[in-house]
Design a protein around this motif. Structure first.
Motif, short mmCIF file in Angstrom:
data_model
loop_
_atom_site.label_atom_id
_atom_site.label_comp_id
_atom_site.label_asym_id
_atom_site.label_seq_id
_atom_site.Cartn_x
_atom_site.Cartn_y
_atom_site.Cartn_z
N SER A 42 3.84 -9.43 -7.98
CA SER A 42 4.14 -9.10 -6.58
C SER A 42 5.77 -8.48 -6.54
N GLU A 46 7.38 -4.93 -5.90
CA GLU A 46 8.25 -4.95 -4.68
C GLU A 46 9.89 -4.32 -5.57
N ASN A 55 6.02 3.60 -0.49
CA ASN A 55 5.63 2.77 0.53
C ASN A 55 4.30 1.76 0.14
N LYS A 56 4.05 1.15 1.00
CA LYS A 56 2.92 -0.06 0.92
C LYS A 56 1.76 0.62 -0.01
N ARG A 57 1.30 1.60 0.42
CA ARG A 57 0.09 2.33 -0.10
C ARG A 57 0.30 2.49 -1.56
N GLN A 59 2.75 1.47 -3.31
CA GLN A 59 2.72 0.38 -4.23
C GLN A 59 1.58 -0.35 -4.44
N GLN A 60 0.59 -0.29 -3.72
CA GLN A 60 -0.69 -0.95 -4.04
C GLN A 60 -1.38 -0.31 -5.27
#
Length: 233
Positions: A42, A46, A55-57, A59-60
C-alpha cells in the motif's frame, strides 16, 4: 442482471497512449523495486502513484502488475504448465477467476503482471452480481477443463459475499447436468483454504500465489489472442 463488467467511462483515457508510453513501465518498475526492498504494498503504491500523478484506478492497475523479483522467481518456480494438468485436481479461487474472465468477455481492461498473472479492476464490495457474460464464462472454463483432461475441479467461494450461495447452486446444477466432476464449496477464508490444500491453485491473488504449493495460469490460455484491452509492462 447487470449489463457486463466492461470498461468504465474514463478507462480509455486513463489507460490510453500516454499512460502506456510514459508512465506504466516506469511506475511498475519503481513499485516492484520498493517491494523487493521490503516496503509494504500500500505504501509503495501510494508513493509511486503520487510521483507519477496516478489516480486510484491507475494505482490499482500498477499494484496488480507489480511484484518483487523474489516473488516473480518464486511464482515461476511453482507454476504448473497447462499442458501438465491431465489427471490433476484444480482448486479455483472462485470469484477471483470468474470475475476476471467475465471482465475479459466484457472487453474490460485487463492487466498482465510481472509474474504473468492477469488482474482486472472489478471490486466485489461484499456482493456478487451475475452479468450477461457469466454463463459464457462458466462454459469457457468447462471447455478448458475438458480439453486439458482435468480430473476434478474444486470451486471455492467467499461465504460472506452476498449471492455466493446462488453461485454454488448454479455451478453444482451445471456440473450435474453436464456430468462434470466439480465440487463447489463456500469458505469464510477461501485464500487460506486454497493455500492449505494439496491441489493446484488457480488464482491471480498475489498472497495465494506466494503461499500455495503450486498454481496454474488458466487465463493465459483463455484470453483471446491480440486482446485489445490487455495492458502489459
Amino acid at each position: 442482471m447487470s449489463k457486463n463488467r466492461g470498461k468504465e467511462g474514463r478507462d480509455d483515457y486513463l489507460f490510453g497512449e500516454v499512460f502506456m508510453q510514459r508512465k506504466i513501465k516506469e511506475a511498475v518498475f519503481d513499485m516492484s523495486f520498493l517491494l523487493e526492498r521490503g516496503y509494504g504494498e500500500s505504501s509503495s503504491c501510494e508513493l509511486v502513484g503520487s510521483r507519477y500523478k496516478l489516480n486510484k484506478r491507475q494505482q490499482q492497475a500498477i499494484k496488480g502488475m507489480s511484484a518483487s523479483e523474489t516473488a516473480v522467481v518464486h511464482r515461476e518456480k511453482t507454476k504448473i504448465p497447462v499442458e501438465n494438468l491431465e489427471g490433476t485436481t484444480l482448486i479455483i479461487d472462485g470469484f477471483n477467476q470468474l470475475i476476471l474472465l467475465e471482465s475479459i468477455l466484457s472487453e474490460a481492461y485487463v492487466f498482465k503482471g510481472r509474474d504473468g498473472a492477469y488482474r482486472d479492476l472489478s471490486n466485489l464490495y461484499g456482493t456478487y452480481k451475475s452479468v450477461r457474460q457469466t454463463e459464457k464464462a462458466i462454459e469457457v472454463f468447462a471447455e478448458f477443463f475438458k480439453k486439458y483432461s482435468v480430473l476434478k475441479v474444486v470451486w471455492v467461494f467467499d461465504a460472506p459475499v452476498s449471492n455466493s450461495g446462488r453461485m454454488k447452486t448454479k455451478l453444482t446444477e451445471y456440473a450435474n447436468e453436464k456430468g462434470y466432476n466439480w465440487e463447489v464449496i463456500q469458505e469464510n477464508n477461501p485464500d487460506k483454504f486454497i493455500v492449505k490444500s494439496n491441489f493446484i491453485g488457480v488464482s491471480s491473488d498475489a498472497w495465494v500465489l506466494d503461499k500455495t504449493k503450486s498454481w496454474t495460469n488458466i487465463i493465459d490460455v483463455l484470453i483471446p489472442e491480440n486482446y485489445p484491452f490487455l495492458i502489459t509492462c
